[in-house]
Design a protein around this motif. Structure first.
Motif, mmCIF file in Angstrom:
data_model
loop_
_atom_site.group_PDB
_atom_site.id
_atom_site.type_symbol
_atom_site.label_atom_id
_atom_site.label_comp_id
_atom_site.label_asym_id
_atom_site.label_seq_id
_atom_site.Cartn_x
_atom_site.Cartn_y
_atom_site.Cartn_z
ATOM 1 N N SER A 27 -49.444 -10.664 -82.163
ATOM 2 C CA SER A 27 -50.261 -10.555 -83.375
ATOM 3 C C SER A 27 -51.740 -10.795 -83.087
ATOM 4 C CB SER A 27 -49.774 -11.568 -84.422
ATOM 5 O OG SER A 27 -49.809 -12.888 -83.902
ATOM 6 N N SER A 28 -52.042 -11.384 -81.943
ATOM 7 C CA SER A 28 -53.436 -11.643 -81.570
ATOM 8 C C SER A 28 -54.129 -10.425 -80.971
ATOM 9 C CB SER A 28 -53.498 -12.799 -80.567
ATOM 10 O OG SER A 28 -52.756 -12.483 -79.390
ATOM 11 N N CYS A 29 -53.413 -9.317 -80.836
ATOM 12 C CA CYS A 29 -53.990 -8.115 -80.232
ATOM 13 C C CYS A 29 -55.156 -7.615 -81.074
ATOM 14 C CB CYS A 29 -52.920 -7.039 -80.098
ATOM 15 S SG CYS A 29 -53.492 -5.519 -79.302
ATOM 16 N N ASN A 30 -56.256 -7.310 -80.417
ATOM 17 C CA ASN A 30 -57.477 -6.883 -81.126
ATOM 18 C C ASN A 30 -57.571 -5.365 -81.287
ATOM 19 O OD1 ASN A 30 -57.828 -6.335 -78.451
ATOM 20 N ND2 ASN A 30 -59.914 -7.145 -78.310
ATOM 21 N N THR A 31 -56.472 -4.656 -81.040
ATOM 22 C CA THR A 31 -56.419 -3.208 -81.285
ATOM 23 C C THR A 31 -55.250 -2.928 -82.238
ATOM 24 O OG1 THR A 31 -54.869 -2.651 -79.509
ATOM 25 C CG2 THR A 31 -57.199 -2.853 -78.912
ATOM 26 N N ALA B 83 -52.221 11.518 -80.350
ATOM 27 C CA ALA B 83 -53.577 11.609 -79.813
ATOM 28 C C ALA B 83 -54.400 10.368 -80.165
ATOM 29 C CB ALA B 83 -54.264 12.867 -80.335
ATOM 30 N N PHE B 84 -54.359 9.954 -81.427
ATOM 31 C CA PHE B 84 -55.152 8.791 -81.855
ATOM 32 C C PHE B 84 -54.608 7.487 -81.282
ATOM 33 C CE2 PHE B 84 -56.351 11.603 -85.556
ATOM 34 C CZ PHE B 84 -57.680 11.736 -85.172
ATOM 35 N N ALA B 85 -53.314 7.456 -80.967
ATOM 36 C CA ALA B 85 -52.728 6.232 -80.407
ATOM 37 C C ALA B 85 -53.213 5.961 -78.991
ATOM 38 C CB ALA B 85 -51.206 6.329 -80.426
ATOM 39 N N THR B 86 -53.752 6.977 -78.320
ATOM 40 C CA THR B 86 -54.227 6.760 -76.955
ATOM 41 C C THR B 86 -55.425 5.808 -76.912
ATOM 42 O OG1 THR B 86 -55.643 8.733 -77.088
ATOM 43 C CG2 THR B 86 -53.417 9.022 -76.209
ATOM 44 N N PHE B 87 -56.223 5.775 -77.983
ATOM 45 C CA PHE B 87 -57.413 4.917 -77.982
ATOM 46 C C PHE B 87 -57.058 3.434 -77.990
ATOM 47 C CE2 PHE B 87 -58.820 8.980 -79.822
ATOM 48 C CZ PHE B 87 -59.839 9.289 -78.944
ATOM 49 N N PRO B 88 -56.212 2.938 -78.930
ATOM 50 C CA PRO B 88 -55.834 1.525 -78.856
ATOM 51 C C PRO B 88 -55.013 1.193 -77.618
ATOM 52 C CG PRO B 88 -54.573 2.637 -80.565
ATOM 53 C CD PRO B 88 -55.656 3.575 -80.144
ATOM 54 N N ALA B 89 -54.213 2.158 -77.141
ATOM 55 C CA ALA B 89 -53.428 1.907 -75.936
ATOM 56 C C ALA B 89 -54.339 1.746 -74.721
ATOM 57 C CB ALA B 89 -52.437 3.044 -75.708
ATOM 58 N N TYR B 90 -55.360 2.599 -74.633
ATOM 59 C CA TYR B 90 -56.309 2.493 -73.517
ATOM 60 C C TYR B 90 -57.090 1.186 -73.606
ATOM 61 C CZ TYR B 90 -60.168 3.649 -70.402
ATOM 62 O OH TYR B 90 -61.104 3.627 -69.389
ATOM 63 N N HIS C 269 -57.009 -2.035 -70.881
ATOM 64 C CA HIS C 269 -58.207 -2.481 -70.163
ATOM 65 C C HIS C 269 -58.848 -3.692 -70.842
ATOM 66 C CE1 HIS C 269 -57.637 1.654 -68.751
ATOM 67 N NE2 HIS C 269 -58.272 1.285 -67.658
ATOM 68 N N ASN C 270 -58.057 -4.432 -71.573
ATOM 69 C CA ASN C 270 -58.548 -5.633 -72.242
ATOM 70 C C ASN C 270 -58.918 -6.694 -71.216
ATOM 71 O OD1 ASN C 270 -58.994 -7.783 -74.106
ATOM 72 N ND2 ASN C 270 -57.625 -6.730 -75.534
ATOM 73 N N GLU C 271 -59.943 -7.487 -71.536
ATOM 74 C CA GLU C 271 -60.349 -8.562 -70.624
ATOM 75 C C GLU C 271 -59.215 -9.559 -70.418
ATOM 76 O OE1 GLU C 271 -63.869 -10.333 -72.143
ATOM 77 O OE2 GLU C 271 -65.125 -8.561 -71.828
ATOM 78 N N ASP C 272 -58.457 -9.813 -71.476
ATOM 79 C CA ASP C 272 -57.282 -10.688 -71.374
ATOM 80 C C ASP C 272 -56.040 -9.821 -71.472
ATOM 81 O OD1 ASP C 272 -55.379 -12.624 -71.378
ATOM 82 O OD2 ASP C 272 -55.975 -13.551 -73.290
ATOM 83 N N PRO C 273 -55.369 -9.514 -70.344
ATOM 84 C CA PRO C 273 -54.217 -8.607 -70.361
ATOM 85 C C PRO C 273 -53.086 -9.087 -71.262
ATOM 86 C CG PRO C 273 -54.976 -8.981 -68.108
ATOM 87 C CD PRO C 273 -55.691 -9.964 -68.980
ATOM 88 N N GLN C 274 -52.972 -10.396 -71.470
ATOM 89 C CA GLN C 274 -51.889 -10.927 -72.277
ATOM 90 C C GLN C 274 -52.168 -10.839 -73.777
ATOM 91 O OE1 GLN C 274 -49.056 -11.718 -70.921
ATOM 92 N NE2 GLN C 274 -49.837 -11.381 -68.853
ATOM 93 N N LYS C 275 -53.382 -10.499 -74.141
ATOM 94 C CA LYS C 275 -53.743 -10.495 -75.552
ATOM 95 C C LYS C 275 -52.964 -9.457 -76.342
ATOM 96 C CE LYS C 275 -57.817 -11.157 -78.427
ATOM 97 N NZ LYS C 275 -59.293 -11.255 -78.442
ATOM 98 N N CYS C 276 -52.711 -8.314 -75.746
ATOM 99 C CA CYS C 276 -51.932 -7.256 -76.405
ATOM 100 C C CYS C 276 -50.591 -7.006 -75.719
ATOM 101 C CB CYS C 276 -52.723 -5.955 -76.444
ATOM 102 S SG CYS C 276 -54.172 -6.002 -77.532
ATOM 103 N N GLY C 277 -50.305 -7.829 -74.713
ATOM 104 C CA GLY C 277 -49.072 -7.608 -73.965
ATOM 105 C C GLY C 277 -49.273 -6.510 -72.935
ATOM 106 N N GLN C 278 -48.771 -6.755 -71.753
ATOM 107 C CA GLN C 278 -49.011 -5.789 -70.682
ATOM 108 C C GLN C 278 -48.090 -4.574 -70.773
ATOM 109 O OE1 GLN C 278 -48.850 -8.370 -67.136
ATOM 110 N NE2 GLN C 278 -50.978 -7.826 -66.788
ATOM 111 N N TRP C 279 -46.794 -4.808 -70.892
ATOM 112 C CA TRP C 279 -45.879 -3.672 -70.775
ATOM 113 C C TRP C 279 -45.908 -2.717 -71.977
ATOM 114 C CZ3 TRP C 279 -41.562 -2.265 -73.572
ATOM 115 C CH2 TRP C 279 -41.029 -3.212 -74.448
#
Length: 205
Positions: A60-64, A156-163, A167-177
Motif C-alpha cells: 500500500s506504500s507504493c507511490n505509483t 499501454a498505460f500500465a507500462t508507466f507505473p510498472a516502469y 526503477h524506484n529508489e526503494d525497490p521494496q516500496k512497490c514490491g520487486q516481483w
C-alpha cells in the motif's frame, strides 16, 4: 467358367472411401474449435488470476498506481477469457445445429414437395437453432471486441507505473516481483488476446 479377376484398389479409391461427409466435417471442425477455444480461454483466465495475485502483493506504500493498473488488466483479461469460452461453446452449438440440418437434409432427399410435414418441420427447427446460435456468436464477438479495445490502452498505460516501480529508489516500496513479472506477463497476455480474437471468429461463416 473363369473367374472374373478382382480389380486391385488404388490409392485414389481409398481416399474416396475415407473422404468425410459434410456432416462429419462439420462435427470434426466444431469439436476442434471448442477444444482450442476452451484451452485458450483457460490460459487467459489463468493470466488474469496472476494479475490479481500480483496486484495483491503490491504494498500500500507504493507511490505509483501499479496495483490499480494490475486490477484493470485482470478485469479486462478475465472478461476476454470468459467471453472466449462462451464464444467457442456457442460456435460448437452452432456447428451442431448445422450438422443436424445437413443430416436431416441429406436423409430426406431434395427439399421439395415430396417431404412430409414432420421432415420439413425438423429441418425448419434446425435452421432456427442455427440462426439463433449464429446470432449469439456474433453478439459475443461484438462484446469481446469492446473488451479487447479496452485492454490495449490499459496495457499501454500500465507500462508507466510498472516502469516507475521497477526503477524506484526503494525497490521494496512497490514490491520487486510484481513490477518484474508485469513485463513477460504483458507479452504473454497480448498474444493470448490476439489468438482469442481469432480462434473461433474466423469459423463464423
Amino acid at each position: 467358367m473363369g473367374r472374373t479377376p478382382m480389380t486391385p484398389s488404388t490409392p485414389a479409391d481409398s481416399e474416396y472411401q475415407e473422404e468425410l461427409t459434410p456432416s462429419d466435417e462439420v462435427s470434426k471442425s466444431s469439436f476442434t474449435i471448442f477444444v482450442l477455444g476452451a484451452f485458450m480461454a483457460a490460459s487467459t483466465v489463468a493470466v488474469a488470476i496472476l494479475y490479481i495475485v500480483s496486484a495483491l502483493h503490491v504494498p500500500s506504500s507504493c507511490n505509483t498506481r501499479l496495483r490499480a493498473a494490475l486490477f484493470e488488466l485482470a478485469g479486462c483479461t478475465g472478461a476476454i477469457g470468459v467471453l472466449s469460452f462462451a464464444g467457442s461453446f456457442s460456435t460448437w452449438k452452432e456447428f451442431g445445429a448445422l450438422q443436424s440440418f445437413l443430416e436431416e437434409a441429406s436423409g430426406g432427399g431434395p427439399l421439395d414437395v415430396t417431404w412430409d410435414a414432420g421432415e420439413m418441420g425438423s429441418v425448419t427447427e434446425n435452421k432456427k437453432k442455427l440462426k439463433f446460435y449464429r446470432g449469439v456468436v456474433r453478439s459475443i464477438v461484438f462484446i469481446q471486441s469492446i473488451f479487447s479495445l479496452l485492454y490495449l490502452p490499459s496495457q499501454a498505460f500500465a507500462t508507466f507505473p510498472a516502469y516507475k516501480a521497477l526503477h524506484n529508489e526503494d525497490p521494496q516500496k512497490c514490491g520487486q516481483w510484481p513490477a518484474i513479472i508485469f513485463w513477460p506477463l504483458g507479452l504473454i497476455n497480448f498474444v493470448l488476446v490476439i489468438i482469442d480474437a481469432l480462434i473461433y471468429k474466423c469459423m463464423d461463416v
